[in-house]
Design a protein around this motif. Structure first.
Motif, PDB file in Angstrom:
ATOM      1  N   GLN A 383       0.833  -1.206   0.000  1.00  0.00           N
ATOM      2  CA  GLN A 383       0.000   0.000   0.000  1.00  0.00           C
ATOM      3  C   GLN A 383       0.867   1.255   0.000  1.00  0.00           C
ATOM      4  O   GLN A 383       0.549   2.246  -0.671  1.00  0.00           O
ATOM      5  CB  GLN A 383      -0.926   0.000   1.214  1.00  0.00           C
ATOM      6  CG  GLN A 383      -1.896   1.175   1.257  1.00  0.00           C
ATOM      7  CD  GLN A 383      -2.701   1.231   2.537  1.00  0.00           C
ATOM      8  OE1 GLN A 383      -2.468   0.450   3.468  1.00  0.00           O
ATOM      9  NE2 GLN A 383      -3.640   2.152   2.608  1.00  0.00           N
ATOM     10  N   GLU A 387       1.002   4.535  -2.591  1.00  0.00           N
ATOM     11  CA  GLU A 387       0.900   5.928  -2.145  1.00  0.00           C
ATOM     12  C   GLU A 387       2.051   6.760  -2.702  1.00  0.00           C
ATOM     13  O   GLU A 387       1.855   7.908  -3.128  1.00  0.00           O
ATOM     14  CB  GLU A 387       0.902   5.983  -0.618  1.00  0.00           C
ATOM     15  CG  GLU A 387       0.571   7.345  -0.045  1.00  0.00           C
ATOM     16  CD  GLU A 387      -0.899   7.716  -0.226  1.00  0.00           C
ATOM     17  OE1 GLU A 387      -1.202   8.926  -0.251  1.00  0.00           O
ATOM     18  OE2 GLU A 387      -1.744   6.799  -0.334  1.00  0.00           O
ATOM     19  N   ARG A 390       1.372   7.458  -6.301  1.00  0.00           N
ATOM     20  CA  ARG A 390       0.344   8.491  -6.406  1.00  0.00           C
ATOM     21  C   ARG A 390       0.961   9.883  -6.234  1.00  0.00           C
ATOM     22  O   ARG A 390       0.677  10.809  -7.003  1.00  0.00           O
ATOM     23  CB  ARG A 390      -0.722   8.244  -5.332  1.00  0.00           C
ATOM     24  CG  ARG A 390      -1.753   9.362  -5.178  1.00  0.00           C
ATOM     25  CD  ARG A 390      -2.520   9.218  -3.881  1.00  0.00           C
ATOM     26  NE  ARG A 390      -3.355  10.386  -3.629  1.00  0.00           N
ATOM     27  CZ  ARG A 390      -4.631  10.489  -3.974  1.00  0.00           C
ATOM     28  NH1 ARG A 390      -5.225   9.478  -4.581  1.00  0.00           N
ATOM     29  NH2 ARG A 390      -5.311  11.589  -3.701  1.00  0.00           N
ATOM     30  N   ASN A 404      -1.145  16.112  -1.990  1.00  0.00           N
ATOM     31  CA  ASN A 404      -1.508  15.038  -2.915  1.00  0.00           C
ATOM     32  C   ASN A 404      -1.567  13.668  -2.251  1.00  0.00           C
ATOM     33  O   ASN A 404      -1.761  12.661  -2.941  1.00  0.00           O
ATOM     34  CB  ASN A 404      -0.517  15.002  -4.083  1.00  0.00           C
ATOM     35  CG  ASN A 404      -0.691  16.201  -4.993  1.00  0.00           C
ATOM     36  OD1 ASN A 404      -1.797  16.621  -5.288  1.00  0.00           O
ATOM     37  ND2 ASN A 404       0.422  16.774  -5.429  1.00  0.00           N
ATOM     38  N   SER A 406      -3.326  10.688  -0.177  1.00  0.00           N
ATOM     39  CA  SER A 406      -4.709  10.236  -0.188  1.00  0.00           C
ATOM     40  C   SER A 406      -5.413  10.680   1.096  1.00  0.00           C
ATOM     41  O   SER A 406      -4.781  10.961   2.118  1.00  0.00           O
ATOM     42  CB  SER A 406      -4.777   8.716  -0.338  1.00  0.00           C
ATOM     43  OG  SER A 406      -4.036   8.079   0.671  1.00  0.00           O
ATOM     44  N   GLU A 408      -7.189   9.195   3.390  1.00  0.00           N
ATOM     45  CA  GLU A 408      -7.046   8.445   4.636  1.00  0.00           C
ATOM     46  C   GLU A 408      -5.703   8.710   5.319  1.00  0.00           C
ATOM     47  O   GLU A 408      -5.603   8.727   6.547  1.00  0.00           O
ATOM     48  CB  GLU A 408      -7.214   6.941   4.397  1.00  0.00           C
ATOM     49  CG  GLU A 408      -6.262   6.336   3.396  1.00  0.00           C
ATOM     50  CD  GLU A 408      -6.826   6.285   1.996  1.00  0.00           C
ATOM     51  OE1 GLU A 408      -6.407   5.409   1.213  1.00  0.00           O
ATOM     52  OE2 GLU A 408      -7.683   7.139   1.674  1.00  0.00           O
TER      53      GLU A 408
END
Length: 479
Positions: A383, A387, A390, A404, A406, A408
């Motif tokens: 995960q 990230e 991303r 930028n 996420s 959560e």
């Protein structure tokens, strides 16, 4: 910039083709066909690396079509989609058409994307290998030296000391244990949540053992039906079952002298467990349909995201096999239990992503690392990798922006800052020190919540832009 691989999508249903295109269009050059005949026409004029074909089509089945592709364009990597789960059909597809992957409908976008990316990489490696084989005929000594050099690089890259972690990481104990057991030919069981890096540790174990010059073979036991898994691991003889049109050498035999890594071992059926137990007890395999056993010298490293002892108590896993597999066992702590590792792993993942996305100047600022360290990462390193990708894709500046992250991850950072704020409000000290600490905390919280939009931050706090900049400098918050 690297040219994107070309993928041909074959499906007679327009909506299915549209869904495939939406999933793959950002990563590949796509060609679409509504029939096998149309697909063959495209193949005659375009250089295609991967084909994704539906099984049920009006003019012919996907297997029949891909069988022709295999004969005429053997280098193309072939993937088939089907809503049917009959084992005989799957095995027939794998053998008749040389299928790289058999995906069941309804497919998941992320699973399809990873599968096609893997197929494209396989095609690249096959082409590279073919070129090397041609060159090998004329320059064997030089290429042999290059192969040895590459092998040494792989061994060094996979060595235990290259497992990314902090100096005081809880993972150090796991690595030390694996280093101690590496010289001894006993089975090793690695337990831990999905995404913690169990395969990485198994690979490191192999490359610090005396088997390092022999193969390291990986099989995900949860990814195949029982009959196909047995055939994949132990091999089969031609004609031993429907779809077995030629002999198949199993992964145990391919790994002879080396290590085989059985991931998700807890997902196997009792019937398969009995067959695997016999292999471990006798040190030999029996291909499906063969009466002759074959001796193999293989070290077995297995992994599971469950607790095998609990499965034994529930009657879902054979106790005798458990003891065979867990002659030595370790548990890999999840990322949330080793937050000190997060900055090290994040920067390592960033280095990998920078090479992939061609963003060599990108860096992770202090604010981002604080946010990443505050999150619990239920998906662990896998995960965290997503990230980082991303951030790299969404950020334009060389220093990646916390805005930028996420939602959560940002929420976890806000909750952590609230806890820090409560603590700071109660610390002892003179009034000015406490007020400064409180002001710094409020500014940090506002910056994160407003994704570092300094105009909005200044407006909400009643400050001028110059006043905000001075306070950021004063409190060491300037990016």
């Amino acid at each position: 910039m690297a040219v994107q691989p070309a993928v041909l999508l074959v499906d007679d249903e327009p909506r299915s083709l549209e869904a495939l295109v939406r999933t793959l269009e950002d990563d590949f050059v796509l060609f679409t066909a509504g029939s096998a005949a149309e697909a063959l026409s495209i193949l005659s004029s375009e250089f295609i690396q991967v084909i994704v074909s539906d099984q049920r089509m009006p003019d012919r089945t996907g297997v029949e079509f891909l069988q022709q592709v295999r004969e005429e364009y053997p280098a193309i990597v072939r993937i088939i989609l089907s809503g049917y789960t009959d084992n005989a059909d799957i095995i027939s597809a794998v053998n008749e058409a040389g299928i790289y992957q058999y995906l069941l409908k309804p497919w998941r976008p992320e699973s399809l994307l990873l599968t096609v990316q893997g197929a494209a990489e396989l095609h690249r490696l096959q082409q590279e290998n073919q070129s090397l084989n041609i060159e090998l005929k004329s320059s064997a000594p030089w290429l042999q030296a290059q192969v040895e050099k590459k092998r040494t690089e792989v061994q060094q890259r996979s060595a235990m000391e290259r497992i990314v972690r902090a100096p005081d990481s809880p993972l150090n104990h796991v690595c030390d244990l694996l280093l101690r057991v590496a010289p001894f030919d006993i089975a090793v069981l690695i337990e831990g949540e999905s995404g913690v890096g169990k395969e990485l540790l198994a690979r490191a174990l192999h490359y610090v053992s005396h088997r390092k010059d022999r193969p390291f073979i990986v099989e995900n036991c949860a990814a195949m039906p029982e009959q196909l898994l047995e055939s994949e691991l132990f091999g089969h003889k031609r004609g031993s079952f429907s779809g077995a049109y030629r002999d198949h050498i199993g992964l145990f035999q391919q790994a002879d002298g080396g290590t085989i890594f059985l991931d998700e071992i807890g997902e196997t059926s009792p019937a398969f467990q009995a067959k695997l137990l016999r292999v471990l007890q006798e040190g030999e395999i029996r291909p499906v349909g063969s009466s002759r056993p074959i001796k193999v010298d293989v070290r077995v490293v297995s992994a599971t995201n469950k607790t095998l002892q609990d499965l034994v108590k529930q009657g879902l896993f054979r106790e005798d096999l458990f003891y065979r597999l867990s002659a030595f066992s370790v548990v890999v702590p999840p990322l949330r239990e080793r937050p000190q590792d997060i900055p090290f792993i994040a920067n390592s993942l960033l280095d990998q992503a920078k090479a992939h996305f061609q963003r060599p100047q990108a860096t992770l600022g202090k604010e981002i690392l604080q946010c990443l360290s505050a999150y619990r990462w239920p998906g662990n390193v896998r995960q965290l990798r997503n990230e980082i990708s991303r951030l790299l894709v969404l950020s334009d500046a060389s220093e990646l922006s916390a805005k930028n992250l996420s939602a959560e991850v940002l929420q976890a950072a806000d909750e952590g800052q609230e806890a820090e704020h409560a603590f700071l409000a109660n610390v002892s000290g003179d009034l000015k020190t406490r007020l400064d600490a409180l002001e710094k905390q409020i500014i940090k919280e506002t910056l994160t919540r407003l994704r570092w939009n300094k105009t909005k931050v200044a407006s909400e706090l009643g400050l001028s832009r110059v006043g905000l900049r001075n306070k950021l400098t004063r409190y060491g918050l300037e990016k």
